[in-house]
Motif scaffolding. Structure first.
Motif, PDB file in Angstrom:
ATOM      1  N   PHE A 240       7.206 -10.245   3.752  1.00  0.00           N
ATOM      2  CA  PHE A 240       7.864  -9.031   3.232  1.00  0.00           C
ATOM      3  C   PHE A 240       9.152  -8.839   4.009  1.00  0.00           C
ATOM      4  N   MET A 241      10.259  -9.083   3.355  1.00  0.00           N
ATOM      5  CA  MET A 241      11.570  -8.839   3.953  1.00  0.00           C
ATOM      6  C   MET A 241      12.468  -8.206   2.907  1.00  0.00           C
ATOM      7  N   MET A 242      12.860  -6.945   3.136  1.00  0.00           N
ATOM      8  CA  MET A 242      13.815  -6.289   2.243  1.00  0.00           C
ATOM      9  C   MET A 242      15.198  -6.412   2.872  1.00  0.00           C
TER      10      MET A 242
ATOM     11  N   GLU B 113      23.027 -12.490  14.421  1.00  0.00           N
ATOM     12  CA  GLU B 113      24.275 -13.096  14.895  1.00  0.00           C
ATOM     13  C   GLU B 113      25.492 -12.484  14.200  1.00  0.00           C
ATOM     14  N   ALA B 114      25.301 -12.068  12.954  1.00  0.00           N
ATOM     15  CA  ALA B 114      26.387 -11.459  12.192  1.00  0.00           C
ATOM     16  C   ALA B 114      26.578  -9.993  12.547  1.00  0.00           C
ATOM     17  N   GLY B 115      25.718  -9.461  13.438  1.00  0.00           N
ATOM     18  CA  GLY B 115      25.897  -8.097  13.925  1.00  0.00           C
ATOM     19  C   GLY B 115      25.087  -7.033  13.207  1.00  0.00           C
ATOM     20  N   TYR B 116      24.110  -7.453  12.402  1.00  0.00           N
ATOM     21  CA  TYR B 116      23.298  -6.484  11.663  1.00  0.00           C
ATOM     22  C   TYR B 116      21.938  -6.277  12.342  1.00  0.00           C
ATOM     23  N   LYS B 117      21.291  -5.169  11.989  1.00  0.00           N
ATOM     24  CA  LYS B 117      20.005  -4.832  12.585  1.00  0.00           C
ATOM     25  C   LYS B 117      18.835  -5.322  11.734  1.00  0.00           C
ATOM     26  N   VAL B 118      17.780  -5.750  12.431  1.00  0.00           N
ATOM     27  CA  VAL B 118      16.503  -6.115  11.804  1.00  0.00           C
ATOM     28  C   VAL B 118      15.486  -5.091  12.291  1.00  0.00           C
ATOM     29  N   MET B 119      14.845  -4.392  11.357  1.00  0.00           N
ATOM     30  CA  MET B 119      14.025  -3.243  11.735  1.00  0.00           C
ATOM     31  C   MET B 119      12.571  -3.380  11.279  1.00  0.00           C
ATOM     32  N   TYR B 120      11.674  -3.030  12.212  1.00  0.00           N
ATOM     33  CA  TYR B 120      10.241  -2.935  11.918  1.00  0.00           C
ATOM     34  C   TYR B 120       9.940  -1.482  11.601  1.00  0.00           C
ATOM     35  N   TYR B 121       9.302  -1.247  10.434  1.00  0.00           N
ATOM     36  CA  TYR B 121       9.118   0.116   9.927  1.00  0.00           C
ATOM     37  C   TYR B 121       7.650   0.353   9.565  1.00  0.00           C
ATOM     38  N   PRO B 122       6.834   0.822  10.527  1.00  0.00           N
ATOM     39  CA  PRO B 122       5.395   0.943  10.309  1.00  0.00           C
ATOM     40  C   PRO B 122       4.958   2.120   9.433  1.00  0.00           C
ATOM     41  N   GLU B 123       5.923   2.948   9.013  1.00  0.00           N
ATOM     42  CA  GLU B 123       5.563   4.024   8.083  1.00  0.00           C
ATOM     43  C   GLU B 123       5.146   3.434   6.733  1.00  0.00           C
ATOM     44  N   ALA B 124       5.628   2.244   6.452  1.00  0.00           N
ATOM     45  CA  ALA B 124       5.235   1.500   5.248  1.00  0.00           C
ATOM     46  C   ALA B 124       4.200   0.457   5.657  1.00  0.00           C
ATOM     47  N   LYS B 125       3.225   0.211   4.776  1.00  0.00           N
ATOM     48  CA  LYS B 125       2.118  -0.673   5.165  1.00  0.00           C
ATOM     49  C   LYS B 125       1.771  -1.661   4.047  1.00  0.00           C
TER      50      LYS B 125
ATOM     51  N   LEU C 176       0.825  -1.201   0.000  1.00  0.00           N
ATOM     52  CA  LEU C 176       0.000   0.000   0.000  1.00  0.00           C
ATOM     53  C   LEU C 176       0.867   1.262   0.000  1.00  0.00           C
ATOM     54  N   CYS C 177       0.360   2.317  -0.591  1.00  0.00           N
ATOM     55  CA  CYS C 177       0.887   3.683  -0.403  1.00  0.00           C
ATOM     56  C   CYS C 177       2.407   3.777  -0.490  1.00  0.00           C
ATOM     57  N   ASN C 178       2.975   3.387  -1.612  1.00  0.00           N
ATOM     58  CA  ASN C 178       4.426   3.502  -1.829  1.00  0.00           C
ATOM     59  C   ASN C 178       5.245   2.730  -0.795  1.00  0.00           C
ATOM     60  N   CYS C 179       4.733   1.596  -0.387  1.00  0.00           N
ATOM     61  CA  CYS C 179       5.386   0.774   0.636  1.00  0.00           C
ATOM     62  C   CYS C 179       6.832   0.447   0.276  1.00  0.00           C
ATOM     63  N   ILE C 180       7.060  -0.028  -0.926  1.00  0.00           N
ATOM     64  CA  ILE C 180       8.408  -0.431  -1.329  1.00  0.00           C
ATOM     65  C   ILE C 180       9.323   0.781  -1.444  1.00  0.00           C
ATOM     66  N   ASP C 181       8.822   1.880  -1.998  1.00  0.00           N
ATOM     67  CA  ASP C 181       9.613   3.109  -2.098  1.00  0.00           C
ATOM     68  C   ASP C 181      10.047   3.589  -0.716  1.00  0.00           C
ATOM     69  N   LYS C 182       9.128   3.546   0.249  1.00  0.00           N
ATOM     70  CA  LYS C 182       9.435   4.010   1.602  1.00  0.00           C
ATOM     71  C   LYS C 182      10.481   3.133   2.271  1.00  0.00           C
ATOM     72  N   CYS C 183      10.341   1.823   2.106  1.00  0.00           N
ATOM     73  CA  CYS C 183      11.316   0.903   2.702  1.00  0.00           C
ATOM     74  C   CYS C 183      12.696   1.080   2.069  1.00  0.00           C
TER      75      CYS C 183
ATOM     76  N   CYS D 189      20.128  -4.093   8.128  1.00  0.00           N
ATOM     77  CA  CYS D 189      20.298  -5.131   7.107  1.00  0.00           C
ATOM     78  C   CYS D 189      18.978  -5.504   6.452  1.00  0.00           C
ATOM     79  N   THR D 190      17.941  -5.612   7.286  1.00  0.00           N
ATOM     80  CA  THR D 190      16.648  -6.030   6.752  1.00  0.00           C
ATOM     81  C   THR D 190      15.529  -5.226   7.379  1.00  0.00           C
ATOM     82  N   LEU D 191      14.493  -4.985   6.600  1.00  0.00           N
ATOM     83  CA  LEU D 191      13.407  -4.094   7.004  1.00  0.00           C
ATOM     84  C   LEU D 191      12.070  -4.697   6.602  1.00  0.00           C
ATOM     85  N   GLY D 192      11.064  -4.490   7.454  1.00  0.00           N
ATOM     86  CA  GLY D 192       9.720  -4.953   7.139  1.00  0.00           C
ATOM     87  C   GLY D 192       8.681  -3.922   7.540  1.00  0.00           C
ATOM     88  N   PRO D 193       7.558  -3.857   6.832  1.00  0.00           N
ATOM     89  CA  PRO D 193       6.529  -2.851   7.101  1.00  0.00           C
ATOM     90  C   PRO D 193       5.518  -3.315   8.147  1.00  0.00           C
ATOM     91  N   LYS D 194       4.597  -2.435   8.463  1.00  0.00           N
ATOM     92  CA  LYS D 194       3.446  -2.813   9.289  1.00  0.00           C
ATOM     93  C   LYS D 194       2.498  -3.612   8.411  1.00  0.00           C
TER      94      LYS D 194
END
Length: 288
Positions: free
Chosen positions: A178-180, A211-223, A93-100, A111-116
Motif C-alpha cells: 500500500f503506497m499512495m 533523495e528528491a526532497g519529499y517526505k515518506v509518511m507512516y499514517y496509522p490512523e488508516a489500517k 479497513l474503516c475508510n482507509c483510502i479516504d483517510k489517506c 509525497c507518499t503515505l502508507g497505513p498501519k
C-alpha cells in the motif's frame, strides 16, 4: 479523479476479489478508479473480475512481467491525482483510502503515505514502517541488536522499531502493498525500477522520493490487513532468488559508491551465504 488504484494480480483470484470488494465497501469520499493488471494468471481471475466488476479496467499481460513492470503499465494508464499501489492480498479497513487521501490533501509536503498494516494473525507488519537497509542497520538487525537494545535508534534503524506503531511519523520506506503517491512527483522522479522483479522496488522508489526532497509518511490512523505471501506462498526457487537479487540491486544502485571495497565485499559475501541457506531452509519447511 482523486485516486487511481493499481492492483497487480498473479493467480490470487479470491484474494483479489476480496481486495476489490473491500475498496468498494470502505471508500466513500475519494473519487477513484481501479486498474487491475493481470500477470498471465491461470486461475480465472480475469474472467471473474470482468464478470463481477464490469467497471474495473483490466489489463491482461501475456506473461508474468513482475510487480514493478506490471504496476508501471497500470500507472501509465491512470488518470488520478494520486496513484495507489495496492497488493492483491490485502484488505483495507474503516475508510482507509479516504483517510489517506484526506491526510495527503491536508499535507502538501508529503509525497507518499502508507497505513498501519497487520498480518492475518494480528501481528504488526514491520515492512509498512522501515528504514533503508544500510550495511550498518542490516548488520545490527542480523545480530538482533534491535532486540537487545529496544528503543535504541542506532540499533533499531532497520525496522524503525524505536518509533511507535500508533503514531504518525516520517519514515524511510513503506511497503509496496500500500503506497499512495502523488502523481506529479512520479512524473518527476520516474516509475518503479523494472530491474526489480518482485522485491525491493518499494525501497528503491522511497529512496528516490526522499533523495528528491519529499517526505515518506507512516499514517496509522488508516489500517489494513495484509495476507502476506499468498501469491508466492510456496517458496519457489525464483521467489527466493529474486528476494536476494533485490538486495544486490539495491546496494549496487544506492550504496556501492558510498562504501569502501571491504564493506562491499562483506555485503556481497553476506548475500551469497544467505541465498543457499534460504534454499535449504525452504526445503525443510516444505518437507515439514
Amino acid at each position: 479523479m482523486d485516486v487511481s488504484i493499481i492492483i497487480v494480480n498473479y493467480n490470487t483470484k479470491d484474494l483479489t476479489k476480496q481486495t476489490i470488494q473491500a475498496v468498494i465497501e470502505t471508500t466513500n469520499k475519494a473519487k477513484y478508479e481501479i486498474i487491475l493488471v493481470d500477470n498471465a494468471s491461470r486461475d480465472g481471475t480475469v474472467e471473474a473480475v470482468q464478470e463481477e466488476y464490469p467497471n474495473i479496467k483490466v489489463i491482461v499481460n501475456t506473461e508474468n512481467l513482475g510487480f514493478s513492470k506490471a504496476n508501471n503499465i497500470g500507472m501509465r494508464q491512470s488518470i488520478g491525482k494520486y496513484v495507489l499501489l495496492l497488493n492483491s492480498d490485502t484488505k483495507v479497513l474503516c475508510n482507509c483510502i479516504d483517510k489517506c487521501f484526506a491526510y495527503m490533501e491536508q499535507h502538501k509536503d508529503i509525497c507518499t503515505l502508507g497505513p498501519k498494516i497487520n498480518l492475518e494473525n494480528g501481528d504488526f507488519d514491520h515492512a509498512c514502517k522501515r528504514g533503508f537497509p544500510t550495511p550498518a542497520s542490516s548488520f545490527y538487525y542480523m545480530l538482533k541488536f534491535d532486540k537487545f537494545f529496544p528503543g535504541n535508534k542506532k540499533y533499531g534503524r532497520y525496522k524503525m522499531n524505536y518509533l511507535s506503531v500508533d503514531e504518525v511519523n516520517e519514515v524511510d520506506s513503506l511497503t509496496g502493498a500500500f503506497m499512495m503517491v502523488r502523481k506529479e512527483v512520479i512524473d518527476k522522479i520516474g516509475d518503479l525500477d523494472e530491474e526489480f522483479f518482485m522485491y525491493g522496488e518499494d525501497l528503491d522508489w522511497c529512496y528516490r522520493i526522499k533523495e528528491a526532497g519529499y517526505k515518506v509518511m507512516y499514517y496509522p490512523e488508516a489500517k489494513m490487513i495484509h495476507y502476506k505471501g499468498q501469491s508466492s506462498k510456496k517458496k519457489r526457487t525464483k521467489t527466493i532468488y529474486e528476494f536476494h537479487r533485490a538486495m544486490y540491486l539495491f546496494y549496487n544502485k544506492h550504496y556501492y559508491k558510498k562504501y569502501n571495497l571491504f564493506i562491499t565485499l562483506f555485503v556481497y559475501v553476506g548475500i551469497g551465504i544467505k541465498l543457499p541457506l534460504s534454499y535449504i531452509a525452504n526445503i525443510f519447511k516444505i518437507k515439514n
